[in-house]
Enzyme design. Structure first.
Site, PDB file in Angstrom:
ATOM      1  CE  LYS A   1      -4.168   2.265   2.762  1.00 11.18           C
ATOM      2  NZ  LYS A   1      -4.805   1.987   3.569  1.00 11.18           N
TER       3      LYS A   1
ATOM      4  NE  ARG B   1      -6.409   8.983   2.994  1.00  8.75           N
ATOM      5  CZ  ARG B   1      -5.156   9.416   3.010  1.00  8.75           C
ATOM      6  NH1 ARG B   1      -4.561  11.400   2.733  1.00  8.75           N
ATOM      7  NH2 ARG B   1      -4.126   9.192   3.099  1.00  8.75           N
TER       8      ARG B   1
ATOM      9  CE  LYS C   1      -6.316   1.573  -0.649  1.00 10.20           C
ATOM     10  NZ  LYS C   1      -6.747   1.561   0.914  1.00 10.20           N
TER      11      LYS C   1
ATOM     12  CB  SER D   1     -11.761   6.533  -4.328  1.00  6.25           C
ATOM     13  OG  SER D   1     -10.666   6.531  -3.078  1.00  6.25           O
TER      14      SER D   1
HETATM   15  C1  PBG Z   1      -7.148   3.607   4.943  1.00  6.77           C
HETATM   16  C2  PBG Z   1      -7.477   3.026   3.797  1.00  6.77           C
HETATM   17  C3  PBG Z   1      -7.635   3.786   2.402  1.00  6.77           C
HETATM   18  C4  PBG Z   1      -8.819   3.418   1.228  1.00  6.77           C
HETATM   19  C5  PBG Z   1      -8.910   2.425   2.228  1.00  6.77           C
HETATM   20  N1  PBG Z   1      -8.667   1.856   3.495  1.00  6.77           N
HETATM   21  C6  PBG Z   1      -6.711   4.195   2.494  1.00  6.77           C
HETATM   22  C7  PBG Z   1      -6.033   6.474   3.175  1.00  6.77           C
HETATM   23  O1  PBG Z   1      -7.189   6.722   3.698  1.00  6.77           O
HETATM   24  O2  PBG Z   1      -5.170   6.768   3.531  1.00  6.77           O
HETATM   25  C8  PBG Z   1      -8.209   4.187  -0.078  1.00  6.77           C
HETATM   26  C9  PBG Z   1      -9.244   3.392  -0.519  1.00  6.77           C
HETATM   27  C10 PBG Z   1      -9.644   3.750  -1.562  1.00  6.77           C
HETATM   28  O3  PBG Z   1      -9.296   4.912  -1.630  1.00  6.77           O
HETATM   29  O4  PBG Z   1     -10.526   3.876  -2.027  1.00  6.77           O
HETATM   30  N2  PBG Z   1      -7.097   2.203   6.465  1.00  6.77           N
END
Ligand code: PBG
Length: 333
Positions: A203, A213, A257, A283
């Protein structure tokens, strides 16, 4: 004298097999099917509630009863699994994310309701603490530092609570060191030997998570960044070392990711380890495609399918994508 094309190519004309739909289908090397899709959904409190997310047109936060309907839709489309992400009420968030341990929190209630109504769907839950902390970080914050070992202990307990609610796969996205082994031990001790672990092994500290977020309500909370625990986007070898460590600790599946900007990582991970490899089309990737499509600048549907196919070509066994229901509908004709 200029050579003829037959002299140049030695009569090897690759266009021969591109000439018709039937011949293109015969030589096609990669295929995307609904079996490749995992649908991430967002949860909110309440009943019969559906909330739009501005930066993710077409994606909504769903109350538990609506999430059950989404799971039913997933099954009817042939989508094998969903992944749930909660937007937790602000008054339940604190510095340690203690509400992650509540057996009756939003994730666990959704898992129980979905399992009861739609037992044939696979449920993937995230054990990271960010939906539950009042600072939006994935672990426990002390004196400006995300403390590793204490976070791991908390995340392992959250994972057991999620397994008890019925989660089939626990997928910790927090990137703390040692979390996979600690969660495996905790699950086994609690009798959940059959609950699998999907590690967010690679990640990256990416700018592609913004809309997520907003979706879970952490964008206004987050101070600083996640660079002390997510991987630097510049690093491939470190990503492979992280994957190796997570597999040694007991991960059943690994994930890369974000997705498209990290296709090389997908390819390297699959080629190096030959284990079930997944990718999260996150996202921000979704938002970029939707924004350009809404402006009429690209053909959104074709770009969606091309991006998903690219993950398969790179070696991924499956894709977490907000496009899952739309892609499934297209794939089923
Ligand atoms: C954090 C988390 C994130 C995503 C899923 N769980 C990243 C973050 O907020 O730093 C991102 C998923 C997305 O952007 O679709 N545990």
């Amino acid at each position: 004298m200029a050579r003829s094309v037959d002299e140049i190519t030695g009569s090897k004309r690759l266009r021969r097999m591109r000439k018709a739909d039937w011949s293109r289908r015969l030589v096609r090397e990669t295929e995307l099917t609904v079996n490749d899709l995992i649908w991430p959904i967002f949860l909110i409190e309440g009943e019969n509630r559906v909330e739009d997310i501005a930066a993710m047109p077409g994606v909504q936060r769903l109350s538990v009863d609506r999430a059950v309907k989404a799971a039913e839709e997933a099954v009817s489309l042939g989508i094998p699994a969903i992944a749930t992400f909660p937007n937790v009420a602000m008054e339940k968030r604190d510095t340690t994310g203690s509400h992650a341990l509540d057996d009756d929190n939003l994730i666990n209630r959704a898992t129980r309701a979905i399992k009861a109504a739609v037992p044939e769907i696979g449920i993937i839950t995230d054990a990271a603490l960010d939906p539950f902390t009042d600072h939006g970080h994935d672990g426990i914050l002390r004196d400006g530092i995300i403390v590793n070992d204490e976070s791991v202990a908390q995340i392992a307990r959250a994972a057991v609570s999620q397994a008890a609610a019925g989660a089939d796969i626990v997928a910790p996205s927090d990137m703390m060191d040692g979390r996979i082994g600690a969660i495996r031990d905790a699950l086994d001790e609690a009798g959940f030997q059959d609950v699998a672990l999907m590690s967010y092994a690679t990640k990256f500290a990416s700018a592609c998570y913004g809309p997520y977020r907003e979706a879970i309500g952490t964008s206004g909370l987050l101070k600083g960044d996640k660079k002390t625990y997510y991987i630097d986007p510049a690093n491939t070898e470190e990503a492979l070392r992280e994957t190796e460590a997570d597999l040694a600790e007991g991960a059943d599946m690994v994930m890369v990711k974000p997705g498209l900007p990290y296709l090389d990582i997908c390819h390297r991970v699959k080629e190096t380890f030959q284990v079930p490899t997944y990718v999260y089309q996150v996202s921000g990737e979704y938002a970029m495609i939707e924004a350009a499509a809404a402006n009429g600048w690209i053909d959104g549907e074709r770009i969606m399918m091309e991006s998903l196919l690219a993950f398969k070509r790179a070696g991924c066994d499956g894709i977490l994508t907000y496009f899952a229901p739309r892609a499934a509908r297209l794939l089923r004709g």
